[in-house]
Design an enzyme around this catalytic site. Sequence first.
Site, PDB file in Angstrom:
ATOM      1  N   LYS A 113       2.287  -3.830   6.698  1.00  0.00           N
ATOM      2  CA  LYS A 113       2.594  -3.951   5.255  1.00  0.00           C
ATOM      3  C   LYS A 113       4.098  -3.757   5.018  1.00  0.00           C
ATOM      4  O   LYS A 113       4.734  -4.503   4.272  1.00  0.00           O
ATOM      5  CB  LYS A 113       1.814  -2.905   4.449  1.00  0.00           C
ATOM      6  CG  LYS A 113       0.335  -3.190   4.328  1.00  0.00           C
ATOM      7  CD  LYS A 113       0.058  -4.449   3.497  1.00  0.00           C
ATOM      8  CE  LYS A 113      -1.424  -4.671   3.290  1.00  0.00           C
ATOM      9  NZ  LYS A 113      -1.713  -5.922   2.563  1.00  0.00           N
TER      10      LYS A 113
ATOM     11  N   TYR B  19      -1.332  -0.739  10.790  1.00  0.00           N
ATOM     12  CA  TYR B  19      -1.684  -1.390   9.510  1.00  0.00           C
ATOM     13  C   TYR B  19      -0.553  -1.159   8.496  1.00  0.00           C
ATOM     14  O   TYR B  19      -0.028  -2.111   7.915  1.00  0.00           O
ATOM     15  CB  TYR B  19      -3.010  -0.844   8.961  1.00  0.00           C
ATOM     16  CG  TYR B  19      -3.149  -1.117   7.483  1.00  0.00           C
ATOM     17  CD1 TYR B  19      -2.931  -0.106   6.544  1.00  0.00           C
ATOM     18  CD2 TYR B  19      -3.405  -2.397   7.015  1.00  0.00           C
ATOM     19  CE1 TYR B  19      -2.992  -0.364   5.195  1.00  0.00           C
ATOM     20  CE2 TYR B  19      -3.477  -2.662   5.656  1.00  0.00           C
ATOM     21  CZ  TYR B  19      -3.263  -1.645   4.750  1.00  0.00           C
ATOM     22  OH  TYR B  19      -3.317  -1.898   3.400  1.00  0.00           O
TER      23      TYR B  19
ATOM     24  N   SER C 159       0.833  -1.209   0.000  1.00  0.00           N
ATOM     25  CA  SER C 159       0.000   0.000   0.000  1.00  0.00           C
ATOM     26  C   SER C 159       0.863   1.253   0.000  1.00  0.00           C
ATOM     27  O   SER C 159       1.953   1.249   0.571  1.00  0.00           O
ATOM     28  CB  SER C 159      -0.881  -0.022   1.265  1.00  0.00           C
ATOM     29  OG  SER C 159      -1.483   1.238   1.482  1.00  0.00           O
TER      30      SER C 159
HETATM   31  C1  WQD Z   1      -9.315   9.731   0.975  1.00  0.00           C
HETATM   32  C2  WQD Z   1      -9.519  11.225   1.192  1.00  0.00           C
HETATM   33  C3  WQD Z   1      -9.779  11.840   3.496  1.00  0.00           C
HETATM   34  C4  WQD Z   1     -13.589   9.701   4.076  1.00  0.00           C
HETATM   35  C5  WQD Z   1      -6.807   4.709   3.099  1.00  0.00           C
HETATM   36  C6  WQD Z   1      -5.774   3.964   3.855  1.00  0.00           C
HETATM   37  C7  WQD Z   1      -4.817   3.299   2.916  1.00  0.00           C
HETATM   38  C8  WQD Z   1      -5.571   2.469   1.896  1.00  0.00           C
HETATM   39  C9  WQD Z   1      -6.616   3.299   1.180  1.00  0.00           C
HETATM   40  C10 WQD Z   1      -5.523   0.168   2.534  1.00  0.00           C
HETATM   41  C11 WQD Z   1      -8.746  11.777   2.386  1.00  0.00           C
HETATM   42  C12 WQD Z   1     -11.061  12.106   2.719  1.00  0.00           C
HETATM   43  C13 WQD Z   1     -12.423  10.210   3.524  1.00  0.00           C
HETATM   44  C14 WQD Z   1     -14.637  10.586   4.453  1.00  0.00           C
HETATM   45  C15 WQD Z   1     -13.297  12.441   3.717  1.00  0.00           C
HETATM   46  N1  WQD Z   1      -6.176   1.358   2.527  1.00  0.00           N
HETATM   47  N2  WQD Z   1     -12.281  11.555   3.348  1.00  0.00           N
HETATM   48  N3  WQD Z   1     -14.438  11.929   4.261  1.00  0.00           N
HETATM   49  O1  WQD Z   1      -6.984   7.689   3.807  1.00  0.00           O
HETATM   50  O2  WQD Z   1      -6.103   8.042   1.429  1.00  0.00           O
HETATM   51  O3  WQD Z   1      -6.189   5.739   2.389  1.00  0.00           O
HETATM   52  O4  WQD Z   1      -7.484   3.860   2.196  1.00  0.00           O
HETATM   53  O5  WQD Z   1      -4.471  -0.094   2.009  1.00  0.00           O
HETATM   54  O6  WQD Z   1      -3.982   2.471   3.668  1.00  0.00           O
HETATM   55  O7  WQD Z   1      -5.033   4.910   4.617  1.00  0.00           O
HETATM   56  O8  WQD Z   1      -8.300   6.897   1.778  1.00  0.00           O
HETATM   57  O9  WQD Z   1     -10.674   7.053   1.198  1.00  0.00           O
HETATM   58  O10 WQD Z   1     -10.026   7.045   3.655  1.00  0.00           O
HETATM   59  O11 WQD Z   1      -9.550   9.063   2.236  1.00  0.00           O
HETATM   60  O12 WQD Z   1     -13.152  13.663   3.558  1.00  0.00           O
HETATM   61  O13 WQD Z   1     -15.729  10.181   4.965  1.00  0.00           O
HETATM   62  O14 WQD Z   1     -10.889  11.441   1.484  1.00  0.00           O
HETATM   63  O15 WQD Z   1      -9.511  12.896   4.396  1.00  0.00           O
HETATM   64  O16 WQD Z   1      -8.321  13.107   2.045  1.00  0.00           O
HETATM   65  P1  WQD Z   1      -6.852   7.210   2.407  1.00  0.00           P
HETATM   66  P2  WQD Z   1      -9.720   7.466   2.256  1.00  0.00           P
END
Ligand code: WQD
Length: 337
Positions: free
Chosen positions: A151, A147, A123
């Site tokens: 990885k 997590y 990841s």
């Molecule tokens: C994306 C953007 C949030 C939810 C995570 C894990 C990573 C991988 C992918 C496993 C950010 C914003 C999110 C919400 C929001 N998982 N957001 N409101 O955090 O980049 O990655 O998922 O491998 O390990 O860290 O993805 O989709 O959670 O967030 O504003 O309800 O959307 O702040 O900018 P992220 P995400």
Amino acid sequence: MILVTGGAGYIGSHICVELLEEGHEVVVIDNFSNSRPVSLERVEGITGKSLEYFSVDLLDREGMESIFERFDIEAVIHLAGLKAVGESVEIPLKYYHNNITGSIILLETMKKYNVKKMIFSSSATVYGTPKTNPITEDFELQATNPYGNSKLMIEDILRDLYVSDHEWSISILRYFNPIGAHPSGRIGESPSGIPNNLMPYITQVAVGKLPQLNVFGDDYQTKDGTGVRDYIHVVDLAKGHLSALYKSMEGPGIGEFNLGTGQGYSVLDLVEAFEKASGKEVPYEIRDRRPGDIAVCYADPSKARNELGWTAQKGVEDMCEDSWRWIKHNPDGYPSM
Ligand code: WQD
């Protein structure tokens, strides 16, 4: 035969579709802790081909060995693992035990049965907070949660394993932000409970199951203040695994590869794209930043292009259209059986 661990999951089921469509025989092990067998039945429906699947936990050495006894496994695509960042902070021992001990049991079993081709699901979270973007594979690795640490530790185990035995062929694939669904609308992301990630949350708002999206912060140094990520269509991601599989069949070696598009989109970009694709409004409110979030993260995907011959083909419009089609036909995700 290709073994896909965690093959019933969101990404795994899409990889199974691509493997079957390219004529591979597939066996899946999954403990179904965050997936259901119905996703694999749908994979068979989409492809018109059958696959084998068994409820086997990574920590079940006997069960794992029974799969290698029964099937002539050529390579392993290893996706199985716990993957919720927030949860990993609350229960780190469960994450380290399941993900790392489980991977060691898998690798020991592979060694025992002389199966030395491994495609590992890593990841972009292993990069932590990148100093600049786009991110290349030689960037500093600095996980910031259990997590991500799990990885990174499994990556290190794979690198040490290769140093000890150059017969191995190992591809470490660093996923950016997988979203979207197979264009059939038959398989997709089916989160249990309130989604942590952005796209599954947006789709739940669009189908009226959640009242609004909470945007975590609009004071980042980005064009509209909201977080920027490299969203990649899950079908493109799946195809990247086949490219890595074919590379592993060329001979031994080890490589780390970013699977991203190289394009960053903000939260509000994605909301706008989804509203356009679905014709549905996605009401949102700006909230405080989410602890642990980084401002900007997107890939330089040129190494995967040059060494795997793989490039993402689908744009954010496809990702949103395909996500909408999936959730429109499956508002509650997969039927619980
Ligand atoms: C994306 C953007 C949030 C939810 C995570 C894990 C990573 C991988 C992918 C496993 C950010 C914003 C999110 C919400 C929001 N998982 N957001 N409101 O955090 O980049 O990655 O998922 O491998 O390990 O860290 O993805 O989709 O959670 O967030 O504003 O309800 O959307 O702040 O900018 P992220 P995400």
